[in-house]
Structures are given as structure tokens and as C-alpha cells.
Design a protein around this motif. Structure first.
Motif, PDB file in Angstrom:
ATOM      1  N   ASP A  44       3.207 -10.888   4.870  1.00  0.00           N
ATOM      2  CA  ASP A  44       3.108 -12.265   4.360  1.00  0.00           C
ATOM      3  C   ASP A  44       3.957 -12.398   3.108  1.00  0.00           C
ATOM      4  O   ASP A  44       3.898 -11.544   2.214  1.00  0.00           O
ATOM      5  CB  ASP A  44       1.664 -12.636   4.010  1.00  0.00           C
ATOM      6  N   GLY A  48      -5.879 -13.872  -7.779  1.00  0.00           N
ATOM      7  CA  GLY A  48      -5.961 -14.159  -6.349  1.00  0.00           C
ATOM      8  C   GLY A  48      -4.712 -13.830  -5.564  1.00  0.00           C
ATOM      9  O   GLY A  48      -4.661 -14.061  -4.354  1.00  0.00           O
ATOM     10  N   PHE A  85      -5.714  -8.120  -1.583  1.00  0.00           N
ATOM     11  CA  PHE A  85      -6.201  -9.467  -1.260  1.00  0.00           C
ATOM     12  C   PHE A  85      -6.242  -9.642   0.255  1.00  0.00           C
ATOM     13  O   PHE A  85      -5.209  -9.764   0.903  1.00  0.00           O
ATOM     14  CB  PHE A  85      -5.301 -10.525  -1.912  1.00  0.00           C
ATOM     15  N   LYS A  86      -7.436  -9.649   0.810  1.00  0.00           N
ATOM     16  CA  LYS A  86      -7.616  -9.703   2.268  1.00  0.00           C
ATOM     17  C   LYS A  86      -7.192 -11.043   2.866  1.00  0.00           C
ATOM     18  O   LYS A  86      -7.042 -11.155   4.073  1.00  0.00           O
ATOM     19  CB  LYS A  86      -9.074  -9.399   2.634  1.00  0.00           C
ATOM     20  N   SER A  87      -6.961 -12.060   2.045  1.00  0.00           N
ATOM     21  CA  SER A  87      -6.500 -13.347   2.566  1.00  0.00           C
ATOM     22  C   SER A  87      -5.030 -13.278   3.001  1.00  0.00           C
ATOM     23  O   SER A  87      -4.549 -14.190   3.671  1.00  0.00           O
ATOM     24  CB  SER A  87      -6.676 -14.442   1.514  1.00  0.00           C
TER      25      SER A  87
END
Length: 151
Positions: free
Chosen positions: A50, A13, A43-45
Motif C-alpha cells: 500500500d 496512525g 498498522f493493520k489498516s
């Protein structure tokens, strides 16, 4: 029957940004904090820029240095032919006669109950540490930065 060394993949993840993850290490008491840019492509989250932090609790020693991706693929890494994939975060389980071969370890504390060997292959360097446990901590500023960009 003798125990064998194995590599347990831990980064389910999440993963580091593949091109320029910019890993940085900080010490907080007996913990080592490894901060790096997260992979928004896989990971598109996560959004671009970030950051995430892996916290290694009760860390005995760590290193952030050689080998990069070219060295790994060229067989210049002591785990290059053993670890399943480049660019992943692992726990190395089992006996490791080559554990202390690198000379660039940084000692965090003399005595420790650290019993886990963690390894993360970044694009331009490798991170390793001996610690009791690990956790992933997203950076709260990530959401604030996204809001400022959108606003």
C-alpha cells in the motif's frame, strides 16, 4: 525567555514501511507530493505494497537525501541527537540555526508563505520541506490492488 526547538510527531496512525519505503517526490503546482510504501506491520489498516502520499501545500523547498538510519544513529545527522526517534515524521518547531546547512535543497518557488519545517526519516534517506501545511492522502489504487490479488 528564548524559544526552543522541539519536534512534534505527526505520523499518528501511519508510518513508512521500515525496510524499503521507496520514497518518491513529485511536484503539483506549488505542492510537493511525497509518495512511499506504508507500514503494514505496525498498522493493520494497511496491506503490504500500500502506498500513501503526504501532500505539502504551498511548498517553498524540499530535499530527499542523506542521512540514512546508520548515519542518524552514528550522530552524522544535524538532528540525530535532538529528534526523539528514527523513522518518524515531524514538524520542527522553533528556531533552527542549521536549517539551510544541507546543500541539496530543491527550490519549488521563490516566494512563499511556507512557515512550517517538516522532516521525515526514512530507512535510507531523509525528507525535509518548508511548506504551509500537510495532509495525508491514501492512494485509491490500494483497494483495487487488494481486490485483484484476492480475485
Amino acid at each position: 525567555m528564548s524559544a526552543r526547538r522541539s519536534f512534534r510527531k505527526l505520523n499518528d496512525g501511519l508510518n513508512a514501511e521500515p525496510n524499503a519505503p521507496c520514497p518518491r517526490v513529485a511536484i503539483s503546482g506549488d505542492d510537493v507530493l511525497l509518495r512511499f510504501l506504508l507500514n503494514p506491520f505496525q498498522f493493520k489498516s494497511f496491506a503490504e505494497e500500500d502506498d500513501g502520499v503526504l501532500r505539502f501545500a504551498n511548498c517553498n523547498r524540499y530535499r530527499l537525501g542523506a542521512t540514512n538510519d546508520e548515519g542518524w544513529y552514528g550522530g552524522q545527522c544535524r538532528y540525530g541527537k535532538l529528534a526523539p526517534c528514527w523513522g518518524e515524521f515531524y514538524e520542527i518547531v522553533g528556531p533552527d540555526p542549521h536549517l539551510m546547512e544541507p546543500i541539496d535543497w530543491t527550490l519549488v518557488k521563490e516566494t512563499s508563505t511556507s512557515s512550517h519545517h517538516f522532516l521525515f526519516y526514512f530507512r535510507d534517506e531523509t525528507f525535509e520541506c518548508l511548506a504551509a501545511d500537510w495532509t495525508f492522502e491514501p492512494i485509491p489504487e490500494n483497494a483495487l490492488i487488494r481486490k485483484l490479488r484476492a480475485g
